[in-house]
Scaffold this motif. Structure first.
Motif, PDB file in Angstrom:
ATOM      1  N   LEU A   4       1.166  -1.134   0.193  1.00  0.00           N
ATOM      2  CA  LEU A   4       0.044   0.314   0.415  1.00  0.00           C
ATOM      3  C   LEU A   4       1.026   1.165  -0.022  1.00  0.00           C
ATOM      4  CD1 LEU A   4      -3.134   0.197  -0.621  1.00  0.00           C
ATOM      5  CD2 LEU A   4      -2.982   0.700   2.427  1.00  0.00           C
ATOM      6  N   ASP A  38      -4.433  -8.149  -5.649  1.00  0.00           N
ATOM      7  CA  ASP A  38      -4.613  -8.132  -4.061  1.00  0.00           C
ATOM      8  C   ASP A  38      -5.508  -8.701  -3.645  1.00  0.00           C
ATOM      9  OD1 ASP A  38      -2.030  -7.328  -2.456  1.00  0.00           O
ATOM     10  OD2 ASP A  38      -3.775  -7.252  -1.237  1.00  0.00           O
ATOM     11  N   SER A  39      -5.611  -9.745  -2.431  1.00  0.00           N
ATOM     12  CA  SER A  39      -6.762  -9.977  -1.975  1.00  0.00           C
ATOM     13  C   SER A  39      -6.907  -8.839  -0.761  1.00  0.00           C
ATOM     14  CB  SER A  39      -5.846 -10.743  -0.629  1.00  0.00           C
ATOM     15  OG  SER A  39      -5.060 -10.547   0.209  1.00  0.00           O
ATOM     16  N   LYS A  40      -6.172  -7.886  -0.648  1.00  0.00           N
ATOM     17  CA  LYS A  40      -6.478  -6.557   0.372  1.00  0.00           C
ATOM     18  C   LYS A  40      -7.516  -5.545  -1.160  1.00  0.00           C
ATOM     19  CE  LYS A  40      -3.459  -6.901   3.741  1.00  0.00           C
ATOM     20  NZ  LYS A  40      -2.296  -7.647   3.225  1.00  0.00           N
ATOM     21  N   ASP A  41      -8.644  -5.108  -0.802  1.00  0.00           N
ATOM     22  CA  ASP A  41      -9.516  -4.004  -1.733  1.00  0.00           C
ATOM     23  C   ASP A  41      -8.966  -3.358  -1.788  1.00  0.00           C
ATOM     24  OD1 ASP A  41     -11.547  -5.949  -1.966  1.00  0.00           O
ATOM     25  OD2 ASP A  41     -12.787  -4.790  -0.987  1.00  0.00           O
ATOM     26  N   ALA A  42      -8.153  -2.344  -0.484  1.00  0.00           N
ATOM     27  CA  ALA A  42      -7.595  -0.208  -0.131  1.00  0.00           C
ATOM     28  C   ALA A  42      -6.146  -1.061  -1.803  1.00  0.00           C
ATOM     29  CB  ALA A  42      -7.148  -0.169   1.064  1.00  0.00           C
ATOM     30  N   VAL A  43      -5.231  -1.936  -1.255  1.00  0.00           N
ATOM     31  CA  VAL A  43      -3.921  -1.951  -1.985  1.00  0.00           C
ATOM     32  C   VAL A  43      -4.635  -2.021  -3.715  1.00  0.00           C
ATOM     33  CG1 VAL A  43      -2.230  -3.526  -3.126  1.00  0.00           C
ATOM     34  CG2 VAL A  43      -2.946  -3.452  -0.780  1.00  0.00           C
ATOM     35  N   ARG A  44      -6.124  -3.196  -4.291  1.00  0.00           N
ATOM     36  CA  ARG A  44      -6.062  -3.035  -5.807  1.00  0.00           C
ATOM     37  C   ARG A  44      -6.884  -1.903  -6.088  1.00  0.00           C
ATOM     38  NH1 ARG A  44      -9.067  -7.531  -3.618  1.00  0.00           N
ATOM     39  NH2 ARG A  44     -11.554  -6.230  -3.905  1.00  0.00           N
TER      40      ARG A  44
END
Length: 211
Positions: A4, A38-44
């Motif tokens: 991130l 990525d498994s994390k929404d914020a990273v995507r």
């Protein structure tokens, strides 16, 4: 957290360096593409923002999608989904002439049969979004050149009709004429393509025509 922060830092650098960031595109874009899965929404979301920032400052949308072609067949289904979301956002931000969509349509059509339902649905919605920008030129292109899965074809044509009949077609869908092969990017500068202001003027024009 590392991914991130890295994406945020890279976005900051692109905004500052603009054209001077071009030498790093070949090494950065594949890494950002992987982060779309990525498994994390914020990273995507940060990965999407970085791609958008690159298209605003360092690379044309058309050249970006030439580099993103492998993402349409990426082993991670989330990447396949996110690259189509990126295309939708790009068309809305930069306009119909910013991307040679005829190069991308075969990949989108193929994803209508993807094993992952979210990817299939995103491919369906991406074609509808493309139709808003290209109109019946896209419909003709799909009919003549591509094998839409029989189970999806009636629903897709119905949605196209709904978009047309409810006035959701953008001016670019009706004002630009030409054969299906005309679904290509217009002549642009190094960082060509319509900006948000251009698209806003298109929408404003469409609103006036309705009034």
């Amino acid at each position: 957290m590392v991914a991130l922060n890295g994406l945020e830092l890279m976005t900051f650098l692109v905004e500052r360096m603009k054209d001077d960031f071009r030498p790093y595109l070949s090494s950065v874009i594949p890494v950002v593409t992987d982060r779309l899965g990525d498994s994390k929404d914020a990273v995507r979301e940060k990965a999407q923002l970085l791609l958008s920032t690159l298209m605003e400052n360092s690379i044309t949308p058309n050249n970006m999608f030439e580099r993103l072609l492998p993402a349409f067949s990426h082993k991670n289904g989330k990447v396949r989904e996110e690259v189509m979301t990126c295309l939708q956002n790009t068309l809305n931000n930069h306009g119909a002439t910013s991307v040679t969509v005829s190069r991308l349509v075969p990949h989108i059509v193929k994803l209508l049969s993807d094993p992952t339902s979210l990817v299939r649905d995103c491919a369906f919605n991406t074609l509808i979004e493309c139709y808003k920008h290209y109109g019946d030129r896209l419909r003709a292109d799909l009919s003549k050149k591509h094998n839409i899965p029989p189970a999806r074809l009636p629903a897709l044509m119905t949605r196209f009709d709904d978009v047309r009949d409810t006035g959701l077609l953008l001016p670019s869908a009706t004002s630009v004429t030409g054969p299906p092969e005309g679904l290509v990017a217009g002549r642009q500068g190094e960082k060509g393509g319509k900006r948000k202001g251009d698209l806003g003027r298109e929408r404003e024009k469409m609103g006036k025509e309705k009034g």
